[in-house]
Design a protein around this motif. Structure first.
Motif, mmCIF file in Angstrom:
data_model
loop_
_atom_site.group_PDB
_atom_site.id
_atom_site.type_symbol
_atom_site.label_atom_id
_atom_site.label_comp_id
_atom_site.label_asym_id
_atom_site.label_seq_id
_atom_site.Cartn_x
_atom_site.Cartn_y
_atom_site.Cartn_z
ATOM 1 N N LEU A 68 7.001 18.606 -4.264
ATOM 2 C CA LEU A 68 6.107 17.726 -4.987
ATOM 3 C C LEU A 68 5.659 16.633 -4.028
ATOM 4 C CD1 LEU A 68 4.919 16.786 -7.739
ATOM 5 C CD2 LEU A 68 7.023 15.485 -8.047
ATOM 6 N N ILE A 69 4.366 16.478 -3.847
ATOM 7 C CA ILE A 69 3.832 15.484 -2.917
ATOM 8 C C ILE A 69 3.483 14.225 -3.695
ATOM 9 C CG2 ILE A 69 1.987 14.962 -1.298
ATOM 10 C CD1 ILE A 69 1.901 17.976 -0.671
ATOM 11 N N VAL A 70 4.036 13.089 -3.230
ATOM 12 C CA VAL A 70 3.853 11.817 -3.934
ATOM 13 C C VAL A 70 3.442 10.718 -2.956
ATOM 14 C CG1 VAL A 70 5.469 12.355 -5.793
ATOM 15 C CG2 VAL A 70 6.302 11.286 -3.727
ATOM 16 N N PRO A 71 2.732 9.683 -3.447
ATOM 17 C CA PRO A 71 2.360 8.554 -2.581
ATOM 18 C C PRO A 71 3.544 7.601 -2.405
ATOM 19 C CG PRO A 71 1.430 8.248 -4.757
ATOM 20 C CD PRO A 71 2.104 9.594 -4.760
ATOM 21 N N VAL A 72 3.735 7.128 -1.173
ATOM 22 C CA VAL A 72 4.830 6.220 -0.852
ATOM 23 C C VAL A 72 4.400 5.235 0.223
ATOM 24 C CG1 VAL A 72 6.678 7.855 -1.415
ATOM 25 C CG2 VAL A 72 5.757 7.789 0.884
ATOM 26 N N HIS A 73 5.239 4.248 0.446
ATOM 27 C CA HIS A 73 5.097 3.337 1.585
ATOM 28 C C HIS A 73 6.330 3.553 2.452
ATOM 29 C CE1 HIS A 73 3.983 -0.164 3.891
ATOM 30 N NE2 HIS A 73 5.218 -0.620 3.757
ATOM 31 N N VAL A 74 6.142 3.909 3.724
ATOM 32 C CA VAL A 74 7.246 4.234 4.624
ATOM 33 C C VAL A 74 7.313 3.201 5.742
ATOM 34 C CG1 VAL A 74 8.215 5.977 6.165
ATOM 35 C CG2 VAL A 74 6.962 6.689 4.144
ATOM 36 N N MET A 75 8.530 2.733 6.028
ATOM 37 C CA MET A 75 8.756 1.789 7.125
ATOM 38 C C MET A 75 9.993 2.217 7.903
ATOM 39 S SD MET A 75 8.106 -1.939 5.291
ATOM 40 C CE MET A 75 9.659 -2.463 5.868
ATOM 41 N N ASP A 76 10.048 1.838 9.187
ATOM 42 C CA ASP A 76 11.256 2.033 9.969
ATOM 43 C C ASP A 76 12.270 0.971 9.576
ATOM 44 O OD1 ASP A 76 10.326 4.196 11.477
ATOM 45 O OD2 ASP A 76 9.331 2.863 12.891
ATOM 46 N N LEU A 77 13.539 1.327 9.641
ATOM 47 C CA LEU A 77 14.593 0.364 9.356
ATOM 48 C C LEU A 77 14.914 -0.443 10.597
ATOM 49 C CD1 LEU A 77 17.244 2.278 7.244
ATOM 50 C CD2 LEU A 77 16.044 0.236 6.614
ATOM 51 N N GLY A 78 15.157 -1.724 10.433
ATOM 52 C CA GLY A 78 15.588 -2.563 11.541
ATOM 53 C C GLY A 78 17.025 -2.250 11.914
ATOM 54 N N ILE A 79 17.425 -2.662 13.095
ATOM 55 C CA ILE A 79 18.775 -2.358 13.578
ATOM 56 C C ILE A 79 19.835 -2.997 12.680
ATOM 57 C CG2 ILE A 79 20.386 -2.696 15.491
ATOM 58 C CD1 ILE A 79 17.993 -2.420 17.381
ATOM 59 N N ASP A 80 19.640 -4.244 12.275
ATOM 60 C CA ASP A 80 20.617 -4.919 11.423
ATOM 61 C C ASP A 80 20.785 -4.204 10.084
ATOM 62 O OD1 ASP A 80 20.944 -6.812 13.393
ATOM 63 O OD2 ASP A 80 19.541 -8.241 12.487
ATOM 64 N N LYS A 81 19.679 -3.785 9.497
ATOM 65 C CA LYS A 81 19.724 -3.091 8.207
ATOM 66 C C LYS A 81 20.363 -1.712 8.352
ATOM 67 C CE LYS A 81 18.603 -3.292 3.868
ATOM 68 N NZ LYS A 81 19.189 -4.276 2.987
ATOM 69 N N GLN A 82 20.104 -1.024 9.476
ATOM 70 C CA GLN A 82 20.718 0.284 9.708
ATOM 71 C C GLN A 82 22.225 0.172 9.792
ATOM 72 O OE1 GLN A 82 19.105 2.683 12.837
ATOM 73 N NE2 GLN A 82 17.029 2.034 12.390
ATOM 74 N N ARG A 95 0.830 -1.204 0.000
ATOM 75 C CA ARG A 95 0.000 0.000 0.000
ATOM 76 C C ARG A 95 0.864 1.254 0.000
ATOM 77 N NH1 ARG A 95 -4.627 -0.926 4.501
ATOM 78 N NH2 ARG A 95 -6.094 -1.920 3.104
ATOM 79 N N TYR A 96 0.516 2.166 -0.841
ATOM 80 C CA TYR A 96 1.188 3.455 -0.906
ATOM 81 C C TYR A 96 0.265 4.486 -0.281
ATOM 82 C CZ TYR A 96 4.290 0.969 -4.006
ATOM 83 O OH TYR A 96 5.174 0.062 -4.524
ATOM 84 N N ASN A 97 0.034 4.346 1.026
ATOM 85 C CA ASN A 97 -0.946 5.185 1.697
ATOM 86 C C ASN A 97 -0.336 6.353 2.451
ATOM 87 O OD1 ASN A 97 0.224 3.524 3.548
ATOM 88 N ND2 ASN A 97 -1.646 2.991 4.627
ATOM 89 N N ASP A 98 0.986 6.502 2.460
ATOM 90 C CA ASP A 98 1.638 7.659 3.077
ATOM 91 C C ASP A 98 1.981 8.671 1.992
ATOM 92 O OD1 ASP A 98 1.715 6.758 5.789
ATOM 93 O OD2 ASP A 98 3.340 5.393 5.228
ATOM 94 N N ARG A 99 2.215 9.892 2.410
ATOM 95 C CA ARG A 99 2.602 10.947 1.466
ATOM 96 C C ARG A 99 3.876 11.612 1.967
ATOM 97 N NH1 ARG A 99 -0.638 8.424 -0.795
ATOM 98 N NH2 ARG A 99 -2.574 9.061 -1.728
ATOM 99 N N VAL A 100 4.782 11.895 1.044
ATOM 100 C CA VAL A 100 5.982 12.664 1.350
ATOM 101 C C VAL A 100 6.066 13.823 0.370
ATOM 102 C CG1 VAL A 100 7.302 10.750 2.318
ATOM 103 C CG2 VAL A 100 7.507 11.270 -0.090
ATOM 104 N N GLU A 101 6.728 14.861 0.822
ATOM 105 C CA GLU A 101 6.970 16.009 -0.043
ATOM 106 C C GLU A 101 8.432 15.976 -0.467
ATOM 107 O OE1 GLU A 101 6.494 20.854 -0.082
ATOM 108 O OE2 GLU A 101 6.508 19.799 1.822
ATOM 109 N N ILE A 102 8.660 15.898 -1.759
ATOM 110 C CA ILE A 102 10.015 15.915 -2.311
ATOM 111 C C ILE A 102 10.450 17.365 -2.439
ATOM 112 C CG2 ILE A 102 11.415 15.383 -4.334
ATOM 113 C CD1 ILE A 102 9.507 13.104 -4.933
#
Length: 101
Positions: free
Chosen positions: A32-46, A2-9
């Protein structure tokens, strides 16, 4: 997904010398406001991406690759800067930008 979040570029314009104030200044371009999917990064991936744990790191999945080059993203009234991308510019790893009040 789902691309239910919005960010402004936000694009940053190149610095230009302003003779009236005697300094180089830069202004922010259009947002520019676009639809996105946002998640927190896990510790291992960070640790894999940044080399250390960074509080406030996110991963953003764009539905389509952005057509403009951007410097910052605004997400939920907070500013993030891009640190890495993958999958042909559709997935970006973001770090919270604390340089601005």
């Amino acid at each position: 997904m789902r691309y239910n979040d919005r960010v402004e570029i936000i694009t940053k314009q190149p610095e230009v010398y302003d003779p009236e104030i005697g300094e180089y200044t830069s202004s922010e371009g259009e947002g520019l406001i676009v639809p996105v999917h946002v998640m927190d990064l896990g510790i291992d991936k960070q640790v894999a991406v940044f080399g250390e744990y960074k509080r406030g790191s996110k991963v953003v999945y764009f539905q389509n690759a952005p057509k403009i080059a951007f410097t910052y993203l605004n997400y939920r009234k907070e500013r993030y800067k891009c640190r890495a991308d993958k999958q042909s510019g559709r997935v970006f790893y973001l770090e919270k930008d604390n340089t601005i009040g």
